[in-house]
Design a protein around this motif. Structure first.
Motif, PDB file in Angstrom:
ATOM      1  N   VAL A   1       3.891 -41.171 -41.245  1.00 21.85           N
ATOM      2  CA  VAL A   1       4.529 -41.422 -39.958  1.00 21.85           C
ATOM      3  C   VAL A   1       3.477 -41.173 -38.897  1.00 21.85           C
ATOM      4  O   VAL A   1       2.754 -40.193 -38.961  1.00 21.85           O
ATOM      5  CB  VAL A   1       5.693 -40.441 -39.711  1.00 21.85           C
TER       6      VAL A   1
ATOM      7  N   PHE B   1       9.036 -41.379 -32.255  1.00 19.83           N
ATOM      8  CA  PHE B   1       8.736 -42.221 -33.397  1.00 19.83           C
ATOM      9  C   PHE B   1       9.938 -42.269 -34.311  1.00 19.83           C
ATOM     10  O   PHE B   1      10.864 -41.453 -34.198  1.00 19.83           O
ATOM     11  CB  PHE B   1       7.521 -41.678 -34.146  1.00 19.83           C
ATOM     12  N   LEU B   2       9.937 -43.246 -35.187  1.00 21.78           N
ATOM     13  CA  LEU B   2      11.050 -43.421 -36.107  1.00 21.78           C
ATOM     14  C   LEU B   2      10.642 -43.020 -37.512  1.00 21.78           C
ATOM     15  O   LEU B   2       9.512 -43.227 -37.933  1.00 21.78           O
ATOM     16  CB  LEU B   2      11.484 -44.886 -36.129  1.00 21.78           C
ATOM     17  N   TYR B   3      11.591 -42.456 -38.246  1.00 24.64           N
ATOM     18  CA  TYR B   3      11.383 -42.215 -39.668  1.00 24.64           C
ATOM     19  C   TYR B   3      12.751 -42.325 -40.323  1.00 24.64           C
ATOM     20  O   TYR B   3      13.687 -41.647 -39.919  1.00 24.64           O
ATOM     21  CB  TYR B   3      10.767 -40.830 -39.931  1.00 24.64           C
TER      22      TYR B   3
ATOM     23  N   GLU C   1       0.973 -32.359 -39.681  1.00 25.73           N
ATOM     24  CA  GLU C   1       0.499 -32.441 -41.069  1.00 25.73           C
ATOM     25  C   GLU C   1       1.481 -33.243 -41.920  1.00 25.73           C
ATOM     26  O   GLU C   1       1.102 -34.163 -42.637  1.00 25.73           O
ATOM     27  CB  GLU C   1       0.451 -31.027 -41.673  1.00 25.73           C
ATOM     28  N   LEU C   2       2.738 -32.858 -41.825  1.00 26.34           N
ATOM     29  CA  LEU C   2       3.770 -33.539 -42.605  1.00 26.34           C
ATOM     30  C   LEU C   2       3.858 -35.012 -42.230  1.00 26.34           C
ATOM     31  O   LEU C   2       3.977 -35.881 -43.098  1.00 26.34           O
ATOM     32  CB  LEU C   2       5.134 -32.880 -42.400  1.00 26.34           C
ATOM     33  N   MET C   3       3.799 -35.288 -40.944  1.00 25.62           N
ATOM     34  CA  MET C   3       3.881 -36.678 -40.498  1.00 25.62           C
ATOM     35  C   MET C   3       2.752 -37.496 -41.106  1.00 25.62           C
ATOM     36  O   MET C   3       2.959 -38.626 -41.550  1.00 25.62           O
ATOM     37  CB  MET C   3       3.844 -36.743 -38.973  1.00 25.62           C
TER      38      MET C   3
ATOM     39  N   PHE D   1      10.448 -33.179 -36.392  1.00 27.93           N
ATOM     40  CA  PHE D   1      10.214 -33.818 -37.690  1.00 27.93           C
ATOM     41  C   PHE D   1      10.121 -32.770 -38.795  1.00 27.93           C
ATOM     42  O   PHE D   1      10.761 -32.889 -39.856  1.00 27.93           O
ATOM     43  CB  PHE D   1       8.917 -34.641 -37.641  1.00 27.93           C
TER      44      PHE D   1
ATOM     45  N   ARG E   1       3.278 -29.073 -51.751  1.00 32.05           N
ATOM     46  CA  ARG E   1       3.852 -29.210 -50.412  1.00 32.05           C
ATOM     47  C   ARG E   1       4.834 -28.069 -50.123  1.00 32.05           C
ATOM     48  O   ARG E   1       4.902 -27.559 -49.007  1.00 32.05           O
ATOM     49  CB  ARG E   1       4.557 -30.567 -50.286  1.00 32.05           C
TER      50      ARG E   1
ATOM     51  N   GLU F   1       1.196 -36.835 -43.924  1.00 31.27           N
ATOM     52  CA  GLU F   1       1.494 -36.965 -45.352  1.00 31.27           C
ATOM     53  C   GLU F   1       2.562 -38.014 -45.618  1.00 31.27           C
ATOM     54  O   GLU F   1       2.521 -38.728 -46.616  1.00 31.27           O
ATOM     55  CB  GLU F   1       1.980 -35.624 -45.922  1.00 31.27           C
ATOM     56  N   PHE F   2       3.542 -38.080 -44.733  1.00 30.15           N
ATOM     57  CA  PHE F   2       4.638 -39.027 -44.902  1.00 30.15           C
ATOM     58  C   PHE F   2       4.298 -40.402 -44.330  1.00 30.15           C
ATOM     59  O   PHE F   2       5.124 -41.302 -44.352  1.00 30.15           O
ATOM     60  CB  PHE F   2       5.916 -38.498 -44.234  1.00 30.15           C
TER      61      PHE F   2
END
Lengths: 118, 118
Positions: free
Chosen positions: B112, A4-6, B105-107, A17, A88, B109-110
């Motif tokens: 993604v 995936f892209l970010y 989790e972070l993905m 990630f 966070r 939240e962001f």
DNA sequence: CTGGATCCGATTTGATACTG
DNA sequence: CAGTATCAAATCGGATCCAG
């Protein structure tokens, strides 16, 4: 591999990630320092010892931009800026604790420890 | 900062030590692939998709040298080599699972996720 | 005191070619 | 099939200078 892209960067998996958010040489040590209290820029700099000015400021900026720390600037002269963990950031501390424990385990297995310290 | 040496490299903390063993772009994905079964070189290569020949061989060599995986070479032509996890590698899987969960989790939240996938 | 900008060397990774 | 060797590109980190 799921990918995936970010921010225009290609990631191969969730671990990568996460590591891009809180990995690298300095981000975890910085977050770790803030786990128990608010700290000023110069305080962090002194505490982290070998970190350079550039690295500290860039890492702080990234951590703030991605919501791991809060930056509070006081309009005084000379400037005073305090950094603290966000929710966070506090969640990240849990992960860092797990990695620390694992790192210590590995160090014991590899025979790294008191003998190697200076 | 507590610091120590290992193989002539200076480490600042246990996390950094752990990350040097199983961090980087490819080591965790490789270990992760081996979590449930033995795999051949070409199988790993195909499964990891974008990894280059050079990266796969160097990473495998390092993981073997540090005891995370076992390399079994069969003296046949053409060559057949199988890789599997050692006990140390299986312990690493636990850590990787924690990081994956955190990464997911972070993905979330962001923001993604499905939208970013191709 | 806090922080941005620039230049440059070191390290990491990728592309490609070669081998038993 | 399972590697190794070499070269080039990209990224990272450090030193230094400038600024509000």
């Amino acid at each position: 591999m799921p990918e995936f892209l970010y921010n225009d960067k290609l990631y191969y998996n969730p671990v990568e990630f996460a590591m891009d958010r809180i990995g690298g040489t300095w981000k975890m040590p910085i977050l770790w320092r803030l786990r128990s209290r608010v700290m000023r820029y110069g305080e962090l700099k002194k505490d982290l010892g070998r970190i350079t000015h550039k690295m500290l400021s860039t890492q702080l900026k990234q951590l703030e931009a991605e919501g791991f720390i809060h930056r509070e600037a006081y309009p005084v002269i000379p400037p005073k800026v305090e950094y603290s963990l966000t929710d966070r950031g506090r969640r990240a501390i849990e992960i860092i604790e797990g990695l620390r424990t694992y790192g210590l385990e590995l160090m014991a297995e590899f025979g790294v420890g008191e003998e190697g310290r200076r």
